[in-house]
Motif scaffolding. Structure first.
Motif, PDB file in Angstrom:
ATOM      1  N   TYR A 173       0.822  -1.195   0.111  1.00  0.00           N
ATOM      2  CA  TYR A 173       0.242  -0.234   0.588  1.00  0.00           C
ATOM      3  C   TYR A 173       1.154   1.087   0.172  1.00  0.00           C
ATOM      4  CZ  TYR A 173      -4.239  -2.885   0.187  1.00  0.00           C
ATOM      5  OH  TYR A 173      -5.717  -3.215   0.278  1.00  0.00           O
ATOM      6  N   PRO A 174       1.814   1.824   0.673  1.00  0.00           N
ATOM      7  CA  PRO A 174       2.680   2.102   0.925  1.00  0.00           C
ATOM      8  C   PRO A 174       3.311   2.928  -0.361  1.00  0.00           C
ATOM      9  CG  PRO A 174       3.576   1.322   2.642  1.00  0.00           C
ATOM     10  CD  PRO A 174       2.686   0.697   1.582  1.00  0.00           C
ATOM     11  N   ASN A 175       3.631   2.054  -1.276  1.00  0.00           N
ATOM     12  CA  ASN A 175       4.317   2.151  -3.325  1.00  0.00           C
ATOM     13  C   ASN A 175       2.360   2.616  -3.711  1.00  0.00           C
ATOM     14  OD1 ASN A 175       6.250   1.167  -2.145  1.00  0.00           O
ATOM     15  ND2 ASN A 175       6.157  -0.568  -2.436  1.00  0.00           N
ATOM     16  N   TYR A 176       1.650   1.826  -3.687  1.00  0.00           N
ATOM     17  CA  TYR A 176       0.416   1.919  -4.212  1.00  0.00           C
ATOM     18  C   TYR A 176       0.178   4.121  -3.783  1.00  0.00           C
ATOM     19  CZ  TYR A 176      -4.549   0.878  -6.264  1.00  0.00           C
ATOM     20  OH  TYR A 176      -5.431   0.721  -6.675  1.00  0.00           O
ATOM     21  N   MET A 208      -6.773   6.557   3.545  1.00  0.00           N
ATOM     22  CA  MET A 208      -7.897   6.065   5.363  1.00  0.00           C
ATOM     23  C   MET A 208      -8.113   5.028   4.815  1.00  0.00           C
ATOM     24  SD  MET A 208      -7.164   9.706   6.332  1.00  0.00           S
ATOM     25  CE  MET A 208      -9.111   9.219   7.553  1.00  0.00           C
ATOM     26  N   GLU A 209      -8.846   4.052   3.654  1.00  0.00           N
ATOM     27  CA  GLU A 209      -8.849   3.209   4.494  1.00  0.00           C
ATOM     28  C   GLU A 209      -8.337   1.763   5.061  1.00  0.00           C
ATOM     29  OE1 GLU A 209     -10.198  -0.389   0.167  1.00  0.00           O
ATOM     30  OE2 GLU A 209     -10.900   1.843  -0.194  1.00  0.00           O
ATOM     31  N   CYS A 268      -2.563  -1.049   8.200  1.00  0.00           N
ATOM     32  CA  CYS A 268      -1.178  -0.390   7.423  1.00  0.00           C
ATOM     33  C   CYS A 268      -0.036   0.412   8.524  1.00  0.00           C
ATOM     34  CB  CYS A 268      -0.779  -0.021   6.190  1.00  0.00           C
ATOM     35  SG  CYS A 268      -1.448  -0.955   4.576  1.00  0.00           S
ATOM     36  N   ALA A 269      -0.866   0.197   9.960  1.00  0.00           N
ATOM     37  CA  ALA A 269      -1.191   1.307  10.823  1.00  0.00           C
ATOM     38  C   ALA A 269       0.526   1.230  11.608  1.00  0.00           C
ATOM     39  CB  ALA A 269      -1.228   1.240  12.032  1.00  0.00           C
ATOM     40  N   ALA A 270       1.087  -0.394  11.403  1.00  0.00           N
ATOM     41  CA  ALA A 270       3.213  -0.419  11.824  1.00  0.00           C
ATOM     42  C   ALA A 270       3.441  -0.739  10.764  1.00  0.00           C
ATOM     43  CB  ALA A 270       2.279  -2.088  12.225  1.00  0.00           C
ATOM     44  N   PHE A 327       1.777   8.089   2.977  1.00  0.00           N
ATOM     45  CA  PHE A 327       0.769   9.042   3.784  1.00  0.00           C
ATOM     46  C   PHE A 327       1.400  10.651   3.500  1.00  0.00           C
ATOM     47  CE2 PHE A 327      -3.338   9.032   6.307  1.00  0.00           C
ATOM     48  CZ  PHE A 327      -3.992   9.835   5.347  1.00  0.00           C
ATOM     49  N   GLY A 328       2.106  11.052   4.167  1.00  0.00           N
ATOM     50  CA  GLY A 328       2.684  12.365   4.472  1.00  0.00           C
ATOM     51  C   GLY A 328       2.938  12.846   3.801  1.00  0.00           C
TER      52      GLY A 328
END
Length: 735
Positions: free
Chosen positions: A252-255, A273-274, A279-281, A289-290
């Protein structure tokens, strides 16, 4: 004998029944009892092995195998039963136990070379890359033709950012085993880290042809596509990952990042957000996200995300933390409400965390301390391609006196183009550093005997501040790109001008000593191919059009309030806001809503993105600068197109870029020191259409005749600074 066999069979059935019910603790206890009675029974050993693994007792399974071995039972294929246990741990991804089991076996069977490979895998999978490298290096020495060992060793080197060293081992692994897809994947990663993206893509595609159902290869392929700006292919690759393994949260970070770079910010934020809970860890998630929050002008939330990313203990992969910290600093520069002192404290923290460790590399220099000799100047930047820095860097390089200065380029551009080819003609020495480690780059700079090393990146992407922290040259300075301190105490000077350095207390928010040039901090050479002048738009429109070509992060709540007041004071006026951040329709409407809160009608706001910038500037009568972080290149482009702009003298030094430009262009009258004065100057200009017509026709000529475009004078000013910096170094006593 039959009774005994039946007893074995009955006990085996009990063990299997417990396992089938998922009660591995009971299965373990029954297996212990079974092997205590029948220690040499192979079926009993096989059944009990799984119970041991499932209950975290891998060593116990190995103890039973050793007992069988000591009892004279010949193990199939040498130590195969040992390997079965390790393979089972690998398959269920119990890597800490796999490490423990491997070490236990190595202690007892030190001549079993394969055990080093298993230990290396366990260390790699638990991110213990430095130790994995040591272990696998031993394995390579003992098993130089084992493709698995070679591939794993290559993986360790890549993980330690030593990709160039990894490539020969990975190519050899593929040569020995052409279907070993993991070696292809590792080779692709090495090539990608080296900036050889097209080659990496080809290798990943080869891996996919061998093993089309491996999700992580598609993930790495997506990273390579993103690096080549093939965002649609990258997004499709990440979607394929989730199709193959929906629970693979690491994708997800890459996406999210690919969506951001494709200017699909709203979609990226929605996705982030979804998946936040799952992915919190993952620190990379918060970093991505930042980034998208920052580019969508949600500065506070972006800062929170970066701080969250940095809260994870990732000291073993320091480049990730450095990059996130640089992004945090970059973001804080734009914050409307933070004081200069508070922001600078965060830069000092960066130096303590990432700069101070570089001091262990500091050592004396061998260069001759001759104040008048020809100096070796090194420029370090990823900007040696068709990027905005060319408008300022090329004029200096074109006018450098090569009889006095020998020029070295340390280049890591994301791509090479016609501008790169031109840059190469401006240097005596061109050094491609994209595949170099920090160790290699530091040594290369020392070997090249560089006298003065210039950072032209700051905290922008792909900077080499970690190398500057090692002080590889006697004198170092930051110039041009970024617009504020690096925070590094290792860098000697920050090259600036009087407009940016003005004001009491400015030096105290810079880690470097401010070096104030005789004239401006840079000169501007425009791209004139499409920059023909056009009449003032207000003459045909019948109304004034204000405009900004700034990124969204600069347009904060203070800027919106002042701009809305200006629009309110000038009836029927319009406001153009145009930059890549506003390609997303959702971002456009969000920005418009901020003005509408002040009663500004939506139809008066022309928000979007179009290129080239000249075509947009032709629609604008008066430019409005942002604050506390001023705009950059577009301010000079505005003047070149005959457009005056109003700027605010604000926080050092990102809030003084506009003032620097206006002083260099001989128009300091457009500099404001308060929000009220800013609005008044804009309104006064709007009421003086005759003056605007004159400026449209003559401002370019004024700019061309000003210090802002006097290239020879600027080059002499920079060279004077270099010479004086060197003389100060020569006069300094060794400590």
């Amino acid at each position: 004998m039959n009774k005994k066999a039946n007893s074995v069979g009955e006990m085996l059935r009990n063990v299997r029944a417990a396992k089938a019910a998922g009660d591995y603790e009971r299965a373990y206890l029954l297996g212990e009892r079974l092997l205590s009675t029948y220690p040499l029974n192979a079926d009993a050993m096989n059944e009990h092995s799984e119970s041991c693994l499932r209950t975290g007792k891998a060593i116990r399974a190995l103890e039973w195998i050793c007992q069988r071995r000591q009892s004279g039972v010949r193990l199939a294929a040498g130590n195969r039963e040992f390997y079965v246990v390790l393979e089972q741990l690998l398959s269920i991804r119990h890597f800490p136990e796999m490490e423990q089991a491997s070490r236990w076996l190595i202690e007892r069977f030190p001549k079993d070379d394969q055990l080093l490979n298993y230990l290396g895998i366990a260390l790699l999978e638990t991110s213990q890359f430095t130790e994995a490298r040591v272990v696998l290096e031993q394995a390579v020495q003992r098993l130089p033709d084992n493709p698995s060992v070679l591939s794993n060793y290559g993986y360790a080197l890549v993980s330690l950012e030593k990709s160039e060293a990894a490539v020969p081992y990975l190519r050899k692994a593929i040569e020995l085993s052409p279907t070993l897809f993991v070696a292809y994947n590792n080779l692709g990663n090495a090539l990608r880290w080296m900036g050889r993206y097209d080659e990496a893509i080809s290798v990943y595609l080869a891996a996919i042809r061998i093993a089309p159902e491996q999700p992580y290869v598609y993930n790495n392929l997506g990273l390579a596509y993103t690096a080549t700006r093939a965002y649609d292919q990258a997004i499709a690759s990440y979607q394929k990952v989730l199709e193959l393994q929906p629970d693979l949260s690491q994708v997800y970070p890459n996406y999210i990042d690919a969506l951001r770079q494709a200017r699909r910010n709203k979609e990226a934020i929605s996705l982030a957000m979804e998946v936040m809970e799952r992915c919190a860890a993952i620190p990379e998630y918060w970093a991505a996200f930042g980034d998208v929050l920052r580019e969508s002008a949600h500065v506070d939330q972006a800062i929170e995300a970066y701080i969250k990313a940095l809260s994870f203990n990732r000291s073993d992969i320091q480049s990730f933390n450095r990059k996130v910290y640089s992004n945090l600093l970059f973001c804080m520069n734009y914050h409307a409400d933070l004081s200069a002192d508070l922001i600078y404290q965060t830069y000092k923290e960066f130096d303590q965390r990432f700069g101070e460790p570089g001091k262990r590399y500091w050592r004396s220099f061998t260069q001759q301390k001759d104040p008048g000799r020809r100096l070796r100047i090194g420029y370090v930047t990823p900007s040696f391609y068709n990027q905005v820095c060319k408008y300022f860097l090329i004029p200096l390089l074109d006018w450098h006196d090569h009889t006095q200065f020998e020029l070295f380029a340390y280049a890591n551009p994301p791509c090479e183009d016609e501008t790169t080819a031109y840059y190469k003609t401006r240097f005596e020495h061109w050094v491609d550093i994209r595949a170099m480690t920090d160790d290699q780059l530091e040594q290369r700079i020392r070997d090249d005997q560089i006298d003065i090393l210039i950072d032209v990146a700051g905290h922008t992407n792909e900077n080499k501040l970690a190398v500057f922290a090692r002080k590889p040259a006697p004198v170092s300075a930051h110039w041009l790109e970024y617009g504020y301190t690096t925070g590094l105490s290792a860098i000697d000077y920050y090259i600036t001008d009087q407009a940016c350095a003005a004001g009491e207390g400015t030096q105290q928010v810079f880690s470097e000593n401010l070096w104030v040039l005789d004239g401006p901090a840079y000169v501007y050479r425009p791209d004139t191919r499409t920059a023909d002048l056009t009449p003032l738009p207000a003459l045909s429109n019948g109304y004034i059009t204000f405009g900004s070509l700034s990124r969204s992060i600069r347009i904060n709540h203070k800027v919106v309030k002042v701009w809305a007041a200006i629009l309110d004071a000038i009836p029927n006026s319009r406001l153009v806001i145009n930059s890549g951040d506003f390609e997303d329709a959702g971002v456009q409407e969000e920005m418009a809503s901020r003005f509408m809160q002040y009663g500004i009608e939506r139809e008066r706001l022309l928000i979007g993105f179009s290129t080239p910038s000249w075509s947009v500037l032709k629609q604008i009568d008066i430019g409005l600068d942002c604050f506390p972080h001023n705009s950059g290149t577009t301010l000079l482009e505005s003047l070149y197109m005959g457009i005056p702009f109003i700027s605010m003298f604000d926080r050092p030094s990102v809030g003084r870029i506009g003032s620097s430009v206006l002083v260099a262009a001989n128009h300091p009258e457009w500099i404001a020191t308060t929000e009220m004065e800013y609005a008044q100057k804009a309104v006064m200009l709007a009421h003086d259409v005759e003056r605007l017509v004159y400026l449209r026709e003559h401002l370019r000529e004024e700019l061309q005749a000003s210090p802002a475009m006097n290239e020879p004078a600027f080059a002499r000013s920079m060279e004077k600074a270099y010479r004086q910096m060197w003389q100060l170094y020569c006069a300094k006593e060794e400590t």
